[in-house]
Structures are given as structure tokens and as C-alpha cells.
Motif scaffolding. Structure first.
Motif, mmCIF file in Angstrom:
data_model
loop_
_atom_site.group_PDB
_atom_site.id
_atom_site.type_symbol
_atom_site.label_atom_id
_atom_site.label_comp_id
_atom_site.label_asym_id
_atom_site.label_seq_id
_atom_site.Cartn_x
_atom_site.Cartn_y
_atom_site.Cartn_z
ATOM 1 N N THR A 1 0.823 -1.214 0.000
ATOM 2 C CA THR A 1 0.000 0.000 0.000
ATOM 3 C C THR A 1 0.856 1.263 0.000
ATOM 4 O OG1 THR A 1 -0.141 -0.122 2.420
ATOM 5 C CG2 THR A 1 -1.941 -1.122 1.156
ATOM 6 N N SER A 2 2.157 1.120 -0.097
ATOM 7 C CA SER A 2 3.070 2.269 -0.052
ATOM 8 C C SER A 2 3.017 3.059 -1.358
ATOM 9 C CB SER A 2 4.494 1.797 0.203
ATOM 10 O OG SER A 2 4.956 1.036 -0.904
ATOM 11 N N HIS A 3 3.523 4.294 -1.310
ATOM 12 C CA HIS A 3 3.600 5.112 -2.526
ATOM 13 C C HIS A 3 4.485 4.432 -3.570
ATOM 14 C CE1 HIS A 3 1.379 8.481 -0.917
ATOM 15 N NE2 HIS A 3 2.169 8.536 0.145
ATOM 16 N N ALA A 4 5.587 3.825 -3.128
ATOM 17 C CA ALA A 4 6.492 3.166 -4.074
ATOM 18 C C ALA A 4 5.774 2.051 -4.820
ATOM 19 C CB ALA A 4 7.709 2.622 -3.328
ATOM 20 N N ALA A 5 5.028 1.224 -4.090
ATOM 21 C CA ALA A 5 4.300 0.124 -4.725
ATOM 22 C C ALA A 5 3.222 0.644 -5.671
ATOM 23 C CB ALA A 5 3.695 -0.782 -3.665
ATOM 24 N N MET A 6 2.533 1.699 -5.263
ATOM 25 C CA MET A 6 1.485 2.258 -6.119
ATOM 26 C C MET A 6 2.068 2.837 -7.398
ATOM 27 S SD MET A 6 -1.351 3.896 -3.511
ATOM 28 C CE MET A 6 -0.211 4.860 -2.510
ATOM 29 N N ARG A 7 3.257 3.438 -7.307
ATOM 30 C CA ARG A 7 3.902 3.962 -8.522
ATOM 31 C C ARG A 7 4.224 2.837 -9.501
ATOM 32 N NH1 ARG A 7 5.333 9.230 -8.742
ATOM 33 N NH2 ARG A 7 5.535 10.340 -6.748
ATOM 34 N N LEU A 8 4.711 1.724 -8.968
ATOM 35 C CA LEU A 8 5.047 0.597 -9.838
ATOM 36 C C LEU A 8 3.802 0.037 -10.518
ATOM 37 C CD1 LEU A 8 7.749 -1.171 -7.653
ATOM 38 C CD2 LEU A 8 8.100 -0.097 -9.888
ATOM 39 N N ARG A 9 2.717 -0.092 -9.772
ATOM 40 C CA ARG A 9 1.483 -0.594 -10.381
ATOM 41 C C ARG A 9 0.973 0.365 -11.456
ATOM 42 N NH1 ARG A 9 0.436 -2.185 -4.959
ATOM 43 N NH2 ARG A 9 -0.911 -0.392 -4.587
ATOM 44 N N ALA A 10 1.112 1.659 -11.201
ATOM 45 C CA ALA A 10 0.678 2.653 -12.193
ATOM 46 C C ALA A 10 1.527 2.579 -13.459
ATOM 47 C CB ALA A 10 0.742 4.053 -11.593
ATOM 48 N N ALA A 11 2.744 2.065 -13.325
ATOM 49 C CA ALA A 11 3.652 1.924 -14.467
ATOM 50 C C ALA A 11 3.541 0.544 -15.111
ATOM 51 C CB ALA A 11 5.084 2.195 -14.026
ATOM 52 N N ARG A 12 2.431 -0.161 -14.870
ATOM 53 C CA ARG A 12 2.095 -1.451 -15.489
ATOM 54 C C ARG A 12 2.880 -2.629 -14.909
ATOM 55 N NH1 ARG A 12 2.626 -2.521 -21.096
ATOM 56 N NH2 ARG A 12 4.590 -1.390 -21.067
ATOM 57 N N PHE A 13 3.476 -2.451 -13.743
ATOM 58 C CA PHE A 13 4.132 -3.583 -13.091
ATOM 59 C C PHE A 13 3.111 -4.367 -12.280
ATOM 60 C CE2 PHE A 13 7.865 -1.031 -13.967
ATOM 61 C CZ PHE A 13 8.819 -1.991 -14.273
ATOM 62 N N GLU A 14 3.098 -5.673 -12.483
ATOM 63 C CA GLU A 14 2.162 -6.536 -11.790
ATOM 64 C C GLU A 14 2.887 -7.330 -10.712
ATOM 65 O OE1 GLU A 14 -1.755 -9.130 -12.873
ATOM 66 O OE2 GLU A 14 -0.133 -9.042 -14.341
ATOM 67 N N ASP A 15 2.325 -7.311 -9.514
ATOM 68 C CA ASP A 15 2.878 -8.020 -8.369
ATOM 69 C C ASP A 15 2.616 -9.516 -8.543
ATOM 70 O OD1 ASP A 15 3.445 -9.138 -5.921
ATOM 71 O OD2 ASP A 15 2.296 -7.695 -4.750
ATOM 72 N N SER A 16 3.674 -10.293 -8.684
ATOM 73 C CA SER A 16 3.504 -11.713 -9.002
ATOM 74 C C SER A 16 2.830 -12.487 -7.875
ATOM 75 C CB SER A 16 4.866 -12.344 -9.308
ATOM 76 O OG SER A 16 5.695 -12.314 -8.158
ATOM 77 N N TRP A 17 3.161 -12.140 -6.638
ATOM 78 C CA TRP A 17 2.574 -12.880 -5.519
ATOM 79 C C TRP A 17 1.062 -12.678 -5.470
ATOM 80 C CZ3 TRP A 17 3.651 -16.715 -2.371
ATOM 81 C CH2 TRP A 17 2.792 -16.930 -1.278
ATOM 82 N N THR A 18 0.628 -11.438 -5.606
ATOM 83 C CA THR A 18 -0.802 -11.146 -5.581
ATOM 84 C C THR A 18 -1.527 -11.834 -6.724
ATOM 85 O OG1 THR A 18 -0.380 -9.000 -4.542
ATOM 86 C CG2 THR A 18 -2.498 -9.289 -5.627
ATOM 87 N N LYS A 19 -0.887 -11.864 -7.894
ATOM 88 C CA LYS A 19 -1.507 -12.494 -9.051
ATOM 89 C C LYS A 19 -1.668 -13.996 -8.850
ATOM 90 C CE LYS A 19 -2.849 -12.713 -13.412
ATOM 91 N NZ LYS A 19 -4.045 -12.043 -13.929
ATOM 92 N N ALA A 20 -0.636 -14.620 -8.300
ATOM 93 C CA ALA A 20 -0.645 -16.079 -8.183
ATOM 94 C C ALA A 20 -1.315 -16.573 -6.916
ATOM 95 C CB ALA A 20 0.784 -16.605 -8.238
ATOM 96 N N ASN A 21 -1.369 -15.716 -5.889
ATOM 97 C CA ASN A 21 -1.889 -16.145 -4.589
ATOM 98 C C ASN A 21 -2.873 -15.114 -4.037
ATOM 99 O OD1 ASN A 21 0.158 -18.518 -3.953
ATOM 100 N ND2 ASN A 21 1.348 -16.781 -4.703
#
Length: 256
Positions: free
Chosen positions: A203-223
Motif C-alpha cells: 500500500t506504499s507510494h512506491a508500490a502504487m507507482r510501480l502498479r501505475a507503471a504497469r508492473f504486476e505483483d507476481s505474488w498477488t496475481k498467483a496467490n
């Protein structure tokens, strides 16, 4: 030029790993040579080695056993003790276990006097690699890897500021801004895997920036719904609590 769609397999141990799914998309207009597409399953691990702390040689025996078990294709390492040649040492342990050594690229942190660094290990050929500063003496390491299919993919690895306060949050956010600025100067003709100890929750700003840049979190996707917490596995006397409480280590994927 062949293109690769990623189905990345990964696991969470004292490190983090999880399947990442990057869909096949049309090649950008500035990538006219990318004509054919391949779908591949790739196992990726990210691991903070914690440099030379906590009986590191004993720990590395356990790490080597786990890497053999996971059968990782690509590994992102943080807090590598450069003076101890820990990447090479880990490769030697894998060789003793009957595994071919990984191709290894290491880059020291400028802000740590060159004693620590980050590294990328790849089962497949590393064609090019480059490091770029992202602020506060920290760096990101980028490598272009040639998959057995003939297609290429980009791998990036980094380690963000570790302070657990508002100032640390701001530093991590700015480090991601600089990392994304570096990526913007590279072509996006290849799918990209980003590993790292991000020292921040999703939920951090860093993580939100990555998601906005089309990066997908593999753990969330798979689990979906699983916490996937990561943390140190300690060996020193009295270290009986091995229950990590936060997820701060990540494997992201971005399509071409």
C-alpha cells in the motif's frame, strides 16, 4: 526478433518468489523487429543475503539447498558482501550440489563504501548489463537475458531505503521515481522482471507507482488473498521467532 510472454514461477522462503503472469501484447511501434511471440514459464527468486551477518557461511549452505529445491531460472540478490565474493561463493555451493553455476552480475552500492551490492544470477546467457544510480547511494542493476526459446527479456534488481519512518517512505518513493526514469530511457521492446527488497508494503507510494507503471505483483496475481510475508531467517542462539509479519520483498513483471 522474438518476443516472450512470461508466466513466472516463484516461491517465498527467506526470500520472496511467486508466479508472475505477463500477458502477450502487441509490440510497440518502435519495435518493428518483434514479430513472433512465445509463452514461457520462468522461475524467479528474490533474496536479501544479509551480507556477512548471522553465521553467513552456515546460512549460505541452507540458501544453496533452497535454490536447488526451487530450481530458479533467475535470482535477484540484495545485500551481497562484495568483499567476500558472496555471489561466487553461492555459485560454488550450487556446483557442489551438482548444479551448473549461474551467470552472475554484481554491482556495489556506492553509498555503502563498496562493501555491499546487488546481483543478478541467470541460468541463461546474460547479453548485456548496466547499473544506474537511484539516489542515496543505491543502485538498480539491469540485465538482458536470452531465453532458450531465442527470445529476450529484461531483468532488473534493486534494494530501497530501509528506514521505517516517513522520511524512509519519501526516500523509497523517490528511488522508485528515479528507477522508472531510468527505465523510460530504455526501449520497452522486451518483457521486464523487477526483483527487489523494497522495504515497503504493497500500500506504499512506491508500490502504487510501480502498479501505475504497469508492473504486476507476481505474488498477488498467483496467490490472491494470501499475505506472502517475507523476513529474515535467523540462526543465532535464541532466534526462535521465524514468523515474518510484513511483505517487503517483491517480484514484479511488466509486459513489453
Amino acid at each position: 526478433m522474438q518476443r516472450l510472454a512470461l508466466i513466472l514461477g516463484a516461491l517465498v522462503v527467506a526470500c520472496s518468489s511467486a508466479p508472475v503472469f505477463a500477458p502477450i501484447v502487441e509490440a510497440p511501434e518502435h519495435c518493428p523487429g518483434t514479430t513472433s511471440e512465445h509463452e514461457a514459464s520462468i522461475k524467479v527468486v528474490t533474496l536479501n543475503l544479509r551480507h556477512h551477518s548471522d553465521e553467513w557461511q552456515r546460512r549460505f549452505e541452507l540458501i544453496a539447498d533452497e535454490l536447488v529445491r526451487l530450481d530458479a531460472d533467475v535470482v535477484g540478490l540484495q545485500e551481497v558482501a562484495v568483499s567476500e565474493n558472496q555471489g561466487t561463493y553461492l555459485n560454488e555451493l550450487l556446483k557442489k550440489r551438482g548444479r551448473a553455476p549461474y551467470e552472475l552480475r554484481v554491482e556495489p552500492y556506492a553509498g555503502f563504501g563498496g562493501t555491499q551490492g546487488i546481483a543478478i544470477m541467470s541460468r541463461w546467457p546474460v547479453e548485456t548489463h548496466v547499473a544506474a544510480p537511484i539516489g542515496d547511494g543505491r543502485v538498480a542493476l539491469f540485465a538482458r537475458v536470452r531465453h532458450p526459446s531465442g527470445a529476450a527479456l529484461e531483468v532488473a534488481n534493486t534494494h530501497l531505503d530501509a528506514h521505517r519512518d516517513d522520511e524512509g517512505d519519501m526516500k523509497r518513493d523517490q528511488e522508485i521515481v528515479q528507477l522508472l526514469d531510468v527505465l523510460a530511457k530504455h526501449d520497452d521492446c522486451y518483457p521486464l522482471i523487477l526483483t527487489g527488497d523494497m522495504n515497503s508494503v504493497d500500500t506504499s507510494h512506491a508500490a502504487m507507482r510501480l502498479r501505475a507503471a504497469r508492473f504486476e505483483d507476481s505474488w498477488t496475481k498467483a496467490n490472491p488473498g494470501a499475505d506472502g510475508n517475507t523476513g529474515m531467517i535467523k540462526l543465532q542462539n535464541g532466534a526462535f521467532d521465524q514468523s515474518p509479519r510484513r511483505r517487503i520483498d517483491y517480484i514484479y513483471a511488466r509486459p513489453a
